[in-house]
Scaffold this active site. Structure first.
Site: not given
Ligand code: STX
Length: 318
Positions: A43, A115-116, A270, A298
């Site tokens: 997120g 990701s985050w 990604d 991603h």
């Molecule tokens: N947001 C990146 C992130 O952590 C900028 C993220 N984006 N989508 C997700 O996480 C999910 C896979 C949880 C949908």
């Protein structure tokens, strides 16, 4: 190709008081006497999910998941009308990770995040390197302006022009040159008739573009009202505040990690956190093993990403 380990249930869970009126939901699964590992969700604001337990061999690992401030089962939830995000920042969450580690009596642990969750893992490990036995990072995000601009200001629109129309739709036409700022006004509007549709459009954009092929179940989860409001509000709040660190700071300080055995996993396709960030991190931190997955987007659920992540946690279990 390695697949998720079988589904499993936590043997322990609870709410940890961390101050500022915040309670963090955590859970522990796998082997109570195993090697400690923590998974940091994405997120920010997405909350943990049961699949994240399943990247660890449950016979080998004591698996810790938690919901970061304001989301998942942590309290107060950022969808609540009275929710105040002033104590929801990167460094508050880093302190929560330390509070949870010490609450569970853990000295050092493997830290895994995507990701985050990769940004948070870098922030945590750069601040507390002595607490991190290994790092397994995927879909690298470091919240630089260029990265936020790519996904939320029009870069990825070149790949998804159809879905992009849905993202800009709630924003008045004369505010579409600064979408993150325009969304901040919409998401913080107290009227649910304004903030709920905006949050759903934000969450739909993200959940529709993180897999090579759309995942209807993921989109449904992310566009449920309360989930979408918390997710969009928290993400937008972090981007409006540049993550409370300098542009490029997480990569510039990666040299602090050189003695931690680490793996970086990145999907070539990604569209959310494009490979340039993982590549910049690899250049700044050549000691970490770098794996570019040729046919993946991603999400953790992309087959090649999952395979590489589990290959790493299996190797580090021994
Ligand atoms: N947001 C990146 C992130 O952590 C900028 C993220 N984006 N989508 C997700 O996480 C999910 C896979 C949880 C949908």
């Amino acid at each position: 190709m390695r697949d998720f380990y079988p589904e499993l249930e936590p043997f322990e869970s609870g709410l940890l008081e961390v101050g500022d009126g915040q309670q963090i939901h955590y859970e522990v699964s796998g082997n109570p006497d195993g090697k400690p590992a923590v998974y940091l969700h994405g997120g920010p604001g997405a909350g943990s999910s049961p699949d994240q337990r399943r990247v660890f061999d449950p016979a080998e690992y004591r698996i810790v998941l938690f919901d970061q401030r304001g989301c998942g089962r942590s309290l107060p939830h950022a969808s609540a009308p009275e929710a105040d995000l002033s104590a929801v920042t990167t460094w508050h969450i880093v302190a929560d990770i330390e509070a949870l580690r010490s609450h569970l009596g853990i000295d050092t642990w493997l830290v895994c995040g995507g990701s985050w969750g990769s940004a948070l893992a870098l922030a945590y490990a750069e601040k507390h390197p002595e607490r991190v036995s290994e790092l397994v990072l995927r879909g690298i995000f470091t919240l630089r302006h260029s990265e936020v601009d790519w996904f939320y200001e029009g870069g990825a629109a070149h790949v998804y022009p159809d879905l992009w129309e849905g993202f800009v739709e709630p924003v008045p036409e004369d505010q579409r040159d600064r979408l993150v700022e325009a969304y901040s006004r919409l998401l913080n509007n107290p009227d649910p008739a304004v903030h709920v549709p905006a949050a759903k459009a934000w969450s739909r954009w993200e959940s529709s573009t993180v897999t090579l092929l759309q995942d209807a179940a993921m989109i449904a989860q992310f566009t449920e009202d309360a989930f979408a409001v918390a997710f969009a509000r928290i993400e937008n709040h972090f981007f409006m505040n540049d993550g409370w660190f300098g542009d490029g700071q997480l990569i510039a300080e990666a040299a602090r990690l050189k003695d931690i055995p680490s793996v970086i996993v990145q999907g070539r396709y990604d569209m959310c956190t494009p490979a340039t960030t993982a590549w910049d991190l690899h250049r700044a931190w050549p000691e970490a093993e770098f794996r570019m997955i040729a046919d993946a987007g991603h999400s953790l659920k992309e087959p090649g990403i999952l395979d590489a992540v589990i290959e790493a946690t299996d190797r580090f279990a021994r």
